[in-house]
Design a protein around this motif. Structure first.
Motif, PDB file in Angstrom:
ATOM      1  N   GLN A  58       0.819  -1.211   0.000  1.00  0.00           N
ATOM      2  CA  GLN A  58       0.000   0.000   0.000  1.00  0.00           C
ATOM      3  C   GLN A  58       0.854   1.263   0.000  1.00  0.00           C
ATOM      4  O   GLN A  58       0.408   2.318  -0.455  1.00  0.00           O
ATOM      5  N   GLN A  59       2.104   1.146   0.480  1.00  0.00           N
ATOM      6  CA  GLN A  59       2.974   2.314   0.595  1.00  0.00           C
ATOM      7  C   GLN A  59       3.925   2.458  -0.598  1.00  0.00           C
ATOM      8  O   GLN A  59       4.386   3.568  -0.893  1.00  0.00           O
ATOM      9  N   ASP A  60       4.227   1.360  -1.268  1.00  0.00           N
ATOM     10  CA  ASP A  60       5.248   1.379  -2.325  1.00  0.00           C
ATOM     11  C   ASP A  60       4.669   0.763  -3.601  1.00  0.00           C
ATOM     12  O   ASP A  60       4.332  -0.423  -3.635  1.00  0.00           O
ATOM     13  N   GLN A  61       4.577   1.549  -4.653  1.00  0.00           N
ATOM     14  CA  GLN A  61       3.990   1.070  -5.905  1.00  0.00           C
ATOM     15  C   GLN A  61       4.897   0.100  -6.657  1.00  0.00           C
ATOM     16  O   GLN A  61       4.473  -0.514  -7.637  1.00  0.00           O
ATOM     17  N   ASN A  62       6.124  -0.054  -6.207  1.00  0.00           N
ATOM     18  CA  ASN A  62       7.038  -1.008  -6.840  1.00  0.00           C
ATOM     19  C   ASN A  62       6.932  -2.411  -6.252  1.00  0.00           C
ATOM     20  O   ASN A  62       7.617  -3.330  -6.716  1.00  0.00           O
ATOM     21  N   VAL A  63       6.104  -2.576  -5.239  1.00  0.00           N
ATOM     22  CA  VAL A  63       6.013  -3.860  -4.541  1.00  0.00           C
ATOM     23  C   VAL A  63       4.782  -4.625  -5.000  1.00  0.00           C
ATOM     24  O   VAL A  63       3.689  -4.063  -5.124  1.00  0.00           O
ATOM     25  N   ARG A  64       4.960  -5.911  -5.278  1.00  0.00           N
ATOM     26  CA  ARG A  64       3.886  -6.810  -5.666  1.00  0.00           C
ATOM     27  C   ARG A  64       3.829  -7.972  -4.660  1.00  0.00           C
ATOM     28  O   ARG A  64       4.833  -8.332  -4.057  1.00  0.00           O
ATOM     29  N   LEU A  65       2.646  -8.534  -4.514  1.00  0.00           N
ATOM     30  CA  LEU A  65       2.478  -9.671  -3.615  1.00  0.00           C
ATOM     31  C   LEU A  65       1.666 -10.761  -4.307  1.00  0.00           C
ATOM     32  O   LEU A  65       0.571 -10.503  -4.813  1.00  0.00           O
ATOM     33  N   VAL A  66       2.225 -11.968  -4.327  1.00  0.00           N
ATOM     34  CA  VAL A  66       1.501 -13.155  -4.782  1.00  0.00           C
ATOM     35  C   VAL A  66       1.304 -14.022  -3.552  1.00  0.00           C
ATOM     36  O   VAL A  66       2.277 -14.502  -2.953  1.00  0.00           O
ATOM     37  N   ASN A  67       0.062 -14.234  -3.173  1.00  0.00           N
ATOM     38  CA  ASN A  67      -0.260 -14.935  -1.930  1.00  0.00           C
ATOM     39  C   ASN A  67      -0.875 -16.297  -2.249  1.00  0.00           C
ATOM     40  O   ASN A  67      -1.974 -16.375  -2.786  1.00  0.00           O
ATOM     41  N   PHE A  68      -0.161 -17.389  -1.922  1.00  0.00           N
ATOM     42  CA  PHE A  68      -0.650 -18.737  -2.171  1.00  0.00           C
ATOM     43  C   PHE A  68      -1.796 -19.088  -1.218  1.00  0.00           C
ATOM     44  O   PHE A  68      -1.906 -18.556  -0.113  1.00  0.00           O
ATOM     45  N   SER A  69      -2.615 -20.043  -1.648  1.00  0.00           N
ATOM     46  CA  SER A  69      -3.707 -20.533  -0.810  1.00  0.00           C
ATOM     47  C   SER A  69      -3.187 -21.439   0.307  1.00  0.00           C
ATOM     48  O   SER A  69      -3.854 -21.645   1.318  1.00  0.00           O
TER      49      SER A  69
END
Length: 328
Positions: A58-69
């Protein structure tokens, strides 16, 4: 602006270190001055890892998150990171800060010289036990002797790969993945940068002895069927030895007064041979089990959510397309 570099960071229960990892990666890449993205892949963590990265997103537009089930494994997390990475060069680095982020810049310079794979070679491994160092040494040399291609020794998954290499790896659908072996297998222009591996910043290793053995078995069985040939040679050798022993016993019985003194020797030999047979059956079972895994055609992983990649619906469609690719 499209990212030129994608930094893939697989995570599993890394709440103690992940803030420091993010800060260090950001410091190094911001200092380099070219567009980048940090792709954090949460491999079913049971602590606060995912919540921490969500806040960073939410703070850094360069960060991505892939969250496994759920937890699918380190190698699958790396694979998912490559599926989602958008950069021209993709760098894989663990979250524990044992691999210094500054080395990434040396990899980038090699990439700009025209190399398509740049892997990190460990000159020294700080904070690791003698047992782990010896077993790692044995593993890489065993792999080299059993396979028909060169897997660099004393290396891990810390490496840079070009976009074209990433696209080729994405097309390989095997379930029991050994990423560093796959990278060597696909070829392309490869080189190395040397570095000293540091101690883990915080937390515990995610590769205890049981996982290390499983990882080694995956690596060997994924790239070589020579163990099956060895099993055949052992079978022939034991059969020949048993036949010779039978001739010796018969000759003693027919031509001498010497007889077999008790059953101890026979029982011991039977136990030895039966143990070897069970071991070889287990080895064959490892290969059959991998054939079974491949035949099920299940997707490699399931994503619960992906953040930081733009339009959510577009990302959902992208994930569905990936699942269809793995099935077909």
């Amino acid at each position: 602006m499209k990212a030129r570099y994608s930094i893939i960071v697989p995570m599993y229960n890394e709440e103690e270190v992940i803030r420091h990892t993010y800060a260090k990666l950001k410091e190094v890449m911001d200092g380099y001055g070219e567009p980048y993205e940090l792709v954090f892949v949460n491999d079913g963590s049971k602590d606060q890892t995912v919540e921490i990265v969500e806040a960073i997103c939410q703070q850094d537009q360069n960060v991505r998150l892939v969250n496994f089930s759920r937890n699918f494994g380190h190698q699958i997390a790396i694979t998912a990171g490559m599926d989602y990475a958008q950069g021209d060069a993709i760098i894989i680095i663990d979250a524990d800060l044992q691999d210094p982020p500054e080395v990434m810049l040396k990899m980038i310079e090699k990439w700009k010289e025209g190399y398509e794979v740049v892997y990190g070679k460990r000159l020294k491994r700080k904070g690791e036990t003698a047992f782990k160092k010896i077993t790692a040494l044995m593993f890489y040399r065993t792999m080299r002797s059993l396979t028909n291609f060169d897997i660099p020794m004393d290396t891990g998954d810390f490496r840079l790969i070009d976009r074209k290499v990433c696209d080729v790896l994405r097309g390989l659908k095997e379930k029991n993945r050994f990423v560093r072996g796959l990278v060597s297998w696909v070829g392309f222009r490869q080189t190395m940068v040397e570095y000293v591996r540091e101690e883990r910043f915080a937390g515990e290793t995610k590769y205890p002895l049981k996982k290390m053995i499983s990882f080694a078995v995956d690596g060997i069985t994924s790239f070589s069927y020579k163990p099956l040939k060895i099993a055949t040679y052992i079978g022939f050798t034991l059969s020949a030895t048993s036949f010779v022993y039978l001739l010796v016993v018969l000759s003693q019985r027919l031509f001498t007064s010497t007889t077999v003194a008790g059953w101890t020797t026979i029982v011991a030999i039977n136990l030895l041979f039966n143990g070897i047979i069970l071991m070889l059956l287990g080895l064959i079972g490892e290969y059959i089990g991998r054939i079974y895994d491949e035949s099920k055609n299940r997707p490699l992983y399931i994503v619960r959510e992906a953040r930081g990649f733009g339009d959510e619906k577009e990302q959902e469609e992208k994930q569905k397309e990936k699942e269809r690719e793995y099935v077909h």
